[in-house]
Write a protein that holds these residues in place. Structure first.
Motif, short mmCIF file in Angstrom:
data_model
loop_
_atom_site.label_atom_id
_atom_site.label_comp_id
_atom_site.label_asym_id
_atom_site.label_seq_id
_atom_site.Cartn_x
_atom_site.Cartn_y
_atom_site.Cartn_z
N ALA A 1 1.89 7.43 3.34
CA ALA A 1 1.29 8.76 3.35
C ALA A 1 2.11 9.74 2.53
O ALA A 1 1.57 10.67 1.92
N ASP A 2 3.42 9.55 2.49
CA ASP A 2 4.27 10.50 1.77
C ASP A 2 4.14 10.39 0.26
O ASP A 2 4.62 11.25 -0.47
N ALA B 1 0.85 -1.19 0.00
CA ALA B 1 0.00 0.00 0.00
C ALA B 1 0.88 1.24 0.00
O ALA B 1 1.95 1.24 0.60
N PRO B 2 0.44 2.29 -0.66
CA PRO B 2 1.25 3.52 -0.68
C PRO B 2 1.32 4.13 0.71
O PRO B 2 0.36 4.07 1.47
N PHE C 1 1.42 10.47 -1.41
CA PHE C 1 0.28 11.22 -1.93
C PHE C 1 0.68 12.69 -2.04
O PHE C 1 1.29 13.24 -1.13
#
Lengths: 568, 218
Positions: free
Chosen positions: B81-82, B78-79, B84
Motif C-alpha cells: 500500500a505504501d 505485489a506492490p 502507491f
C-alpha cells in the motif's frame, strides 16, 4: 424372255420405283433434319451455357470454405480476451494393420523406440491383429510425425484433426470443463454452452467468460500453497463482483488438467465451488444479523445480549469457543463470533422469517449459475424447529456451496440487491438483469463496519491486507462424519469483502480438513489457515482490479467501536 | 448495292466485336476475382498460422509457468500500500536527495589552458576569506568566470594559509585525485574523475541546488 424393246411410255413398275425413291428420300431428309435440329439444339445449349458461365459463372480454380476462419469449435476466452480454450489442428498417428507391407517385427521395434508408451510386443500384437484401425498417438509433436513419416509405411496414417487445447492447462479447469474425444463438452462451460460452441453460425465468435485469468491464477496459487501447507484434502475459492454477479475467479482444488481429462481422479473432477455443499459455519452469521437488523429484532450494533459461558436451550447446550461470560454487545458477538449471542438473535427472528429470508437469498435452492455442475443446498427440511433455527443462525445445519456463500455476501454488501451469479462477462449482449431486493440499503451499509471490525480486532485479523480495507468473517465448521460432528476435523472458510468502505469484490475461500502446523500453534481454525490466504490474495489482485490501497480510509468505524469492550 | 451488301458484314463484325469485348471484360473481372480469392485464402492460412503460434506462445508462457519462474528467479511481488502515491507532487516529496556539503564538489575549471594553471584559481574556496594571492595579483578573465558561477563558494579543508604560487599545481592535483572517494556518494553516474573532473563539478551543482527548490516549494 423377250428382248428389251424401246418403250414409248414408262412402264408402270418403273413409275412405281420412282415414287418409292422419292418417298425414301423424303423420309431421309426428314430424319437428317431432325438429327441436325437435335445436334444444333445441343450445341446451342452448350454455347448458351458457356456464355452464361463466362458472364456470371465462377472460375475453375475457386476454393470453397477457406474464405473465413471458423474453428471447428468456438474459442473460450477470459474477460480480457486471453484464450482459455481453443481448437487447433493436431497431428494424429493411426495404424491400419491390413495395409502394412513391410516387416512387422522391424516395424514394431521402430514404433517402440519412437513411442515408448507401449512395448515392442504390444506393437507387434497390434500389427498382427485383425482390427482395421488403431490410434497410436493423438496430439503428437511435429518431430514424431516427421519420424513416423520417414518410415514410409502405408499402414501408418498421419492425419491432422481438430483438437481442443487448453493453453493455460489447469487454470480455471473446473469452470472451463473439458470435451470428449468427439469434441462435445463434458463439464463446465464446455458442457453448459455446448450448443453455442458447436453452432456453425456462432462459433466464429469466441465465448467471453467473466473469469479474469490473472485473478484466477493468483487465487489458485495462494489457495494451492495453503492446501499444501495445511495438508488439506481439498479447497475451493470464489471471487465475485458484488455489483454485477460476475464470477472473476472460481477454483476447486485438487486441480485437474483438462488437456488430459481422462487421467483425472473423481476427486479432481469434483467441483467443490458449485457442486459441493458444505456447512460453512460462522460465515453465515452476518446473514442472521442482517436479517435481525432488517426486521427490527436488533436495533444496531450497540444492542446488548446476555452471553453466558454456555446456553442450554430446547434440550441442547450451545457453546462458544471464546466464551464471554458477561453481557456483550452485538458488535462484540460479531467480532468474537459468539454462537450463544447469534443463537438468541436467530431465536428472536423465528423460523418463518428465517426461512423466508433464506429463500429470498437463494440458500434453499440449487446454485444459480449457468454451469450444469450445481449442488443443491441442504437444510433441516421437516425437522426445522426452533433449535434448528438457532443452529442455522450460527451456520450449522445448513449446507451451501461456496459460490452461494459468495452470492450471499455480494447481496448483503452491494446495497442489498440479489443478482444471480454469472460465468459470462456482462456486456451489451449479456446485460445485467433487474435484481431483487433482499436487504435494505441501510442494513447493507451498517454491516460494513461490523465486518471490518472482525478483521481489525476479531477472529479475522490475519485476513487484513494493509490499505485494502478487507472486511469479512471467518468460519470454522466441524465436519459431519458418519452423522456425527467430528471434534477434530474441520472445514474452515473465510468470506471477505473489499474495499469495505465501498464494497466492490467478494472473496470466499474454503479449506477442507486442514491440519494444524507449528506456525498455527496447533490450531485448525479459520483465522489461522484461510484468513492469510485472503490477505495474500487480496494484496495481489486488488491492484489488478483497480482498487487503490489507502491506509487513511476506513468504513465508518465510529458506529461500532464504542460498543466494543477493550480489555485493560 | 455493294455498300448495302457490306453493311450487314460490318454489322455482324461490330456485334461480334462488342460481344468479344464484353466477354474479355468479364474474363478480366473473373481473373481479378480469382486473384483476390487466392490472396484471401492466403490471409486465412496466415491467420491460422498466427493462431497456432499464438496458442503455442500462450501455452509456453502460461500463467502458472510465469508464476513458477517468478517464484524461483525474478521474485517480483505485489506492490504494498505504501508504494502507491497520489500524484507527481507526492512522489517528488518522497525523494530527498542527500545534502552534499559543497566541499564534495569543488569547482575545477578545466577549461583553463595548461600554462596558465599556476596563476588561475584551480579550487574555489572561502575557508579563508582572503582570496588566493594569485587571483589578487593577477586579475584576468578566469576571475570573471569564477564570479559568474552559481556555485556557492564552499569551504575546503583548511589549508595552510596562503600557499606559495609554485606549490599550487601540486595541491590541485591532490584535490582532484582525492575527490573520487567523496564524490562517489555525490553522483554515482558521473564519469571517472581523472577523465572529466569538470563535468563532475558542473553536474554536482544542480543536485545540490534541487533540495533547496523542493523545500522552498513545500
Amino acid at each position: 424372255m423377250n428382248a428389251p424393246t424401246p418403250a414409248l411410255v414408262a412402264r408402270p413398275e418403273r413409275l412405281r420405283l420412282v415414287g418409292q425413291r422419292r418417298q425414301v428420300l423424303a423420309v431421309m431428309h426428314q430424319r437428317l433434319m431432325f438429327a441436325m435440329i437435335v445436334y444444333a439444339g445441343i450445341i446451342g445449349l452448350i454455347v448458351l451455357r458457356i456464355l452464361w458461365l463466362a458472364a456470371f459463372g465462377d472460375h475453375a480454380g475457386r476454393k470453397e470454405g477457406v474464405v473465413a476462419l471458423v474453428p471447428a469449435r468456438g474459442d473460450i476466452v477470459d474477460r480480457e480476451g486471453h484464450p482459455l480454450a481453443r481448437t487447433i489442428d493436431a497431428w494424429t498417428i493411426s495404424l491400419h494393420p491390413k495395409k502394412i507391407i513391410g516387416n512387422k517385427l522391424d516395424l514394431a521395434r521402430t514404433l517402440a523406440r519412437l513411442m515408448p508408451e507401449k512395448t515392442e510386443a504390444d506393437y507387434f500384437a497390434m500389427l498382427r491383429s485383425d482390427k482395421p484401425f488403431y490410434y497410436l498417438r493423438r496430439r503428437s509433436p511435429p518431430a514424431l510425425v516427421q519420424a513416423i513419416n520417414a518410415i514410409g509405411e502405408p499402414g501408418l496414417a498421419i492425419d491432422s484433426e481438430p483438437d481442443r487445447l487448453y493453453p493455460q492447462t489447469s487454470l480455471a479447469a473446473h469452470v472451463i470443463g473439458y470435451t470428449d474425444v468427439d469434441g462435445h463438452g463434458m463439464a463446465g462451460v464446455e458442457r453448459a454452452f455446448d450448443k453455442e460452441l458447436s453452432d456453425p453460425a456462432r462459433r466464429g465468435q469466441p465465448l467471453t467468460l467473466s473469469i479474469s485469468s490473472r485473478v484466477q491464477q493468483a487465487l489458485e496459487n495462494e489457495l494451492n500453497a495453503a492446501l499444501n501447507e495445511f495438508s488439506a484434502i481439498g479447497a475451493a475459492g470464489v471471487i465475485m463482483d458484488v455489483h454485477t454477479g460476475e464470477v472473476l475467479a472460481m477454483t476447486s482444488l485438487p486441480e485437474m488438467n483438462p488437456n488430459v481429462a481422462g487421467k483425472a481422479t473423481p476427486e479432481q473432477m469434483f467441483n467443490r465451488a458449485t457442486l459441493g455443499v458444505f456447512e460453512l459455519g460462522s460465515t453465515f452469521k452476518p446473514f442472521t444479523l442482517a436479517m435481525a437488523m432488517d426486521s427490527g429484532v436488533v436495533s444496531g450494533p450497540g444492542q446488548i445480549y446476555n452471553c453466558p459461558d454456555a446456553l442450554p436451550v430446547y434440550g441442547h447446550v450451545v457453546h462458544d469457543t471464546h466464551p464471554f461470560g458477561r453481557r456483550c454487545s452485538v458488535a462484540e458477538i460479531m467480532m468474537e463470533s459468539s454462537n450463544i449471542g447469534m443463537a438468541q438473535m436467530a431465536d428472536q427472528l423465528g423460523i418463518q422469517r428465517q426461512k423466508a429470508w433464506l429463500k429470498k437469498m437463494g440458500f434453499l435452492d440449487r446454485v444459480d449459475i449457468e454451469l450444469k455442475e450445481r449442488g443443491r443446498a441442504l437444510n433441516p427440511g421437516s425437522r426445522w424447529g426452533p433449535f434448528e433455527t438457532m443452529t442455522i443462525g450460527f451456520g450449522q445445519g445448513i449446507a451451501v456451496a461456496p459460490l452461494q456463500l459468495a452470492m450471499g455476501y455480494a447481496t448483503l454488501f452491494n446495497g442489498g440487491i440479489y443478482h444471480a451469479p454469472t460465468i459470462l462477462k456482462r456486456d451489451a449482449s449479456h446485460p445485467l438483469p433487474q435484481g431483487r431486493r433482499v436487504f435494505t440499503a441501510d442494513t447493507s451499509y451498517r454491516m460494513r463496519s461490523l465486518l471490518r471490525l472482525v478483521v481489525m480486532k476479531g477472529t479475522g485479523k490475519k485476513a487484513d491486507a494493509p490499505g485494502y480495507r478487507v472486511g469479512g468473517k471467518t468460519g470454522t465448521a466441524q465436519k459431519l462424519i458418519n452423522g456425527r460432528y467430528s471434534q477434530t476435523i474441520n472445514i474452515t472458510s473465510f468470506a471477505g469483502v473489499f474495499p469495505m468502505d465501498d464494497p466492490r469484490y467478494v472473496i470466499v475461500v474454503m479449506l477442507d480438513e486442514p491440519k494444524a502446523t507449528k506456525d498455527t500453534y496447533g490450531f485448525t481454525t479459520a483465522g489461522w489457515n484461510v484468513a492469510p490466504v485472503v490477505s495474500r490474495t487480496v494484496s495481489r489482485i486488488a491492484p489488478m482490479l483497480g482498487v487503490r490501497p489507502d491506509k487513511g480510509r476506513e468504513p465508518n468505524m465510529a458506529e461500532v467501536l464504542p460498543f466494543v469492550h477493550e480489555e485493560k | 448495292m455493294s455498300a448495302h451488301g457490306f453493311k450487314s458484314v460490318f454489322m455482324a463484325a461490330s456485334v461480334v466485336g462488342a460481344a468479344l469485348g464484353c466477354y474479355l471484360v468479364s474474363l478480366n473481372v473473373a481473373s481479378e476475382r480469382a486473384k483476390l480469392e487466392r490472396v484471401e485464402g492466403k490471409i486465412v492460412l496466415a491467420q491460422q498460422d498466427i493462431r497456432v503460434l499464438q496458442t503455442e506462445i500462450g501455452t509456453r508462457g502460461r500463467l502458472a509457468q510465469l508464476e513458477r519462474w517468478n517464484a524461483r528467479f525474478i521474485r517480483l511481488s505485489a506492490p504494498s500500500a505504501d508504494q502507491f502515491v497520489d500524484g507527481g507532487f507526492q512522489l517528488a516529496a518522497l525523494v530527498k536527495p542527500d545534502k552534499h556539503p559543497a566541499i564534495d564538489a569543488p569547482v575545477v575549471l578545466a577549461s583553463a589552458p595548461a600554462p596558465e594553471a599556476p596563476v588561475r584559481p584551480v579550487v574555489i574556496s572561502d575557508a579563508d576569506d582572503t582570496p588566493p594571492p594569485a587571483v589578487a595579483k593577477h586579475p584576468d578573465a578566469a576571475d570573471m568566470l569564477h564570479t559568474a558561477s552559481y556555485e556557492k563558494p564552499a569551504p575546503v579543508a583548511v589549508k595552510p594559509a596562503l600557499p606559495p604560487v609554485e606549490k599550487r599545481p601540486v595541491k590541485s592535483v591532490a584535490t582532484v585525485t582525492a575527490k573520487p572517494a567523496k564524490s562517489a556518494t555525490a553522483d554515482p553516474l558521473a564519469p571517472l574523475p581523472t577523465a572529466a573532473s569538470s563535468a563532475k563539478g558542473g553536474a554536482s551543482k544542480p543536485v545540490s541546488a534541487k533540495p533547496k527548490d523542493i523545500t522552498s516549494a513545500r
